[in-house]
Design a protein around this motif. Structure first.
Motif, short mmCIF file in Angstrom:
data_model
loop_
_atom_site.label_atom_id
_atom_site.label_comp_id
_atom_site.label_asym_id
_atom_site.label_seq_id
_atom_site.Cartn_x
_atom_site.Cartn_y
_atom_site.Cartn_z
N HIS A 1 0.81 -1.22 0.00
CA HIS A 1 0.00 0.00 0.00
C HIS A 1 0.85 1.27 0.00
N SER A 2 0.67 2.09 -1.03
CA SER A 2 1.30 3.41 -1.11
C SER A 2 0.24 4.47 -1.40
N THR A 3 0.60 5.70 -1.13
CA THR A 3 -0.28 6.84 -1.43
C THR A 3 0.42 7.76 -2.42
N ALA A 4 -0.28 8.10 -3.49
CA ALA A 4 0.28 9.02 -4.48
C ALA A 4 -0.29 10.42 -4.26
N ARG A 5 0.55 11.41 -4.49
CA ARG A 5 0.11 12.81 -4.44
C ARG A 5 0.46 13.50 -5.76
N ILE A 6 -0.50 14.26 -6.24
CA ILE A 6 -0.34 14.98 -7.50
C ILE A 6 -0.78 16.42 -7.26
N GLY A 7 0.08 17.36 -7.62
CA GLY A 7 -0.26 18.76 -7.35
C GLY A 7 0.13 19.67 -8.49
N SER A 8 1.08 20.54 -8.24
CA SER A 8 1.43 21.54 -9.24
C SER A 8 2.26 20.91 -10.37
#
Lengths: 189, 189
Positions: free
Chosen positions: A44-51
């Motif tokens: 289990h991993s968490t991805a973050r997408i932003g600028s």
């Protein structure tokens, strides 16, 4: 006064202005997109997408950004806390095709009623699991099927548009033709 | 009595049993994964991911399945209702690398403390926007950087594992080497 034409939810006037702006200043077509993943536990991993970088400048339109969970099903030792990586890859292709189809249909004057993609890919995990290196690690084939309903367009027009979208899709391009992937590692002491 | 060893949240005993089962019956390594996307409005679509085919049988472990939103930022005529397709592709690569790194570290007896990937990709959208076909539609390069912290492992071991994971990653394989993508369309009357 400019005519504002929104078709398929796409502001066609803004699309044409964007295209004109890029024709005048090609660097406006240049983007660097980003994502990061942080491991939680097990698969289990968490991805973050932003600028992202647009023509050398940070686009800050996303105040909160987006968070995605990735995991494996129990048969691959996970807990189904999210889709797995290759499923997300298929979703990415569907999203890409969809944007291309909808925007190009709008530009061509085609009003869509329904637009879906079904995607599937075959994979043999023996290489990934270290059992054999005779198979490739990834998908051996990906199949995408569009289902489209559009008032006032012929079947031939809708099929031709599907071919055009396929040829100009960023995700399909890298999947079908490959892309250099440079991978590095930083070890934290 | 079997020894149950959970390392990095991965049940190493179950992993070894899975590998043994596939060695005895190679078709257990065969999967068909799926996703579908449904267009909402403009550049916004919703992806659904649920069951998959494992060795010819439906895996029904996901009772609810997963839903993802895909959209474009305003500069690409969307409303930021989700990440875009190429960002999701980068997240997919990070998830894939992460699962590979964590599971292989567990199998090698390496206890991870932190594991992150930062991913970025450069793209010129002139082809996608129909302005020029001199550029490719997709990423010209993808860069992935791992950041790893592990007690009791040397820098050399962690770097070697990064290379191994790169070579066996399903998503990296299809991105770096390409995969046949068959696209079809069904027109609804």
């Amino acid at each position: 006064m400019a005519t504002v034409t929104v078709r398929n939810g796409v502001d066609v006037q803004a699309l044409l202005e964007t295209i004109d702006a890029i024709k005048a200043k090609p660097e406006l077509a240049s983007f660097t997109f980003r994502a990061s993943t942080a491991w939680n536990d097990g698969t289990h991993s968490t991805a973050r997408i932003g600028s992202f970088l647009h023509a050398g400048t940070e686009d800050e339109s996303r105040t909160a950004g987006f968070t995605l969970q990735g995991d494996e099903p129990p048969v691959l030792l996970g807990r189904n806390l999210g889709p797995n990586a290759v499923e997300l890859l298929l979703a990415s292709l569907g999203f890409c095709y969809s944007v291309g189809y909808v925007a190009n249909a709008a530009a061509r004057g085609i009003e869509l009623e329904e637009m879906e993609y079904e995607l599937e890919g075959d994979i043999d995990l023996r290489n990934f699991l270290g059992i054999s290196d005779e198979e490739r690690p990834g998908f051996t084939e990906i199949r995408a099927c569009a289902r489209v309903k559009a008032r006032g367009a012929t079947e031939a027009e809708l099929k031709e548009l599907c071919s055009y979208v396929q040829e100009t899709s960023p995700v399909r391009d890298v999947l079908a033709n490959g892309v250099p992937v440079a991978t590095s590692i930083e070890v934290i002491q």
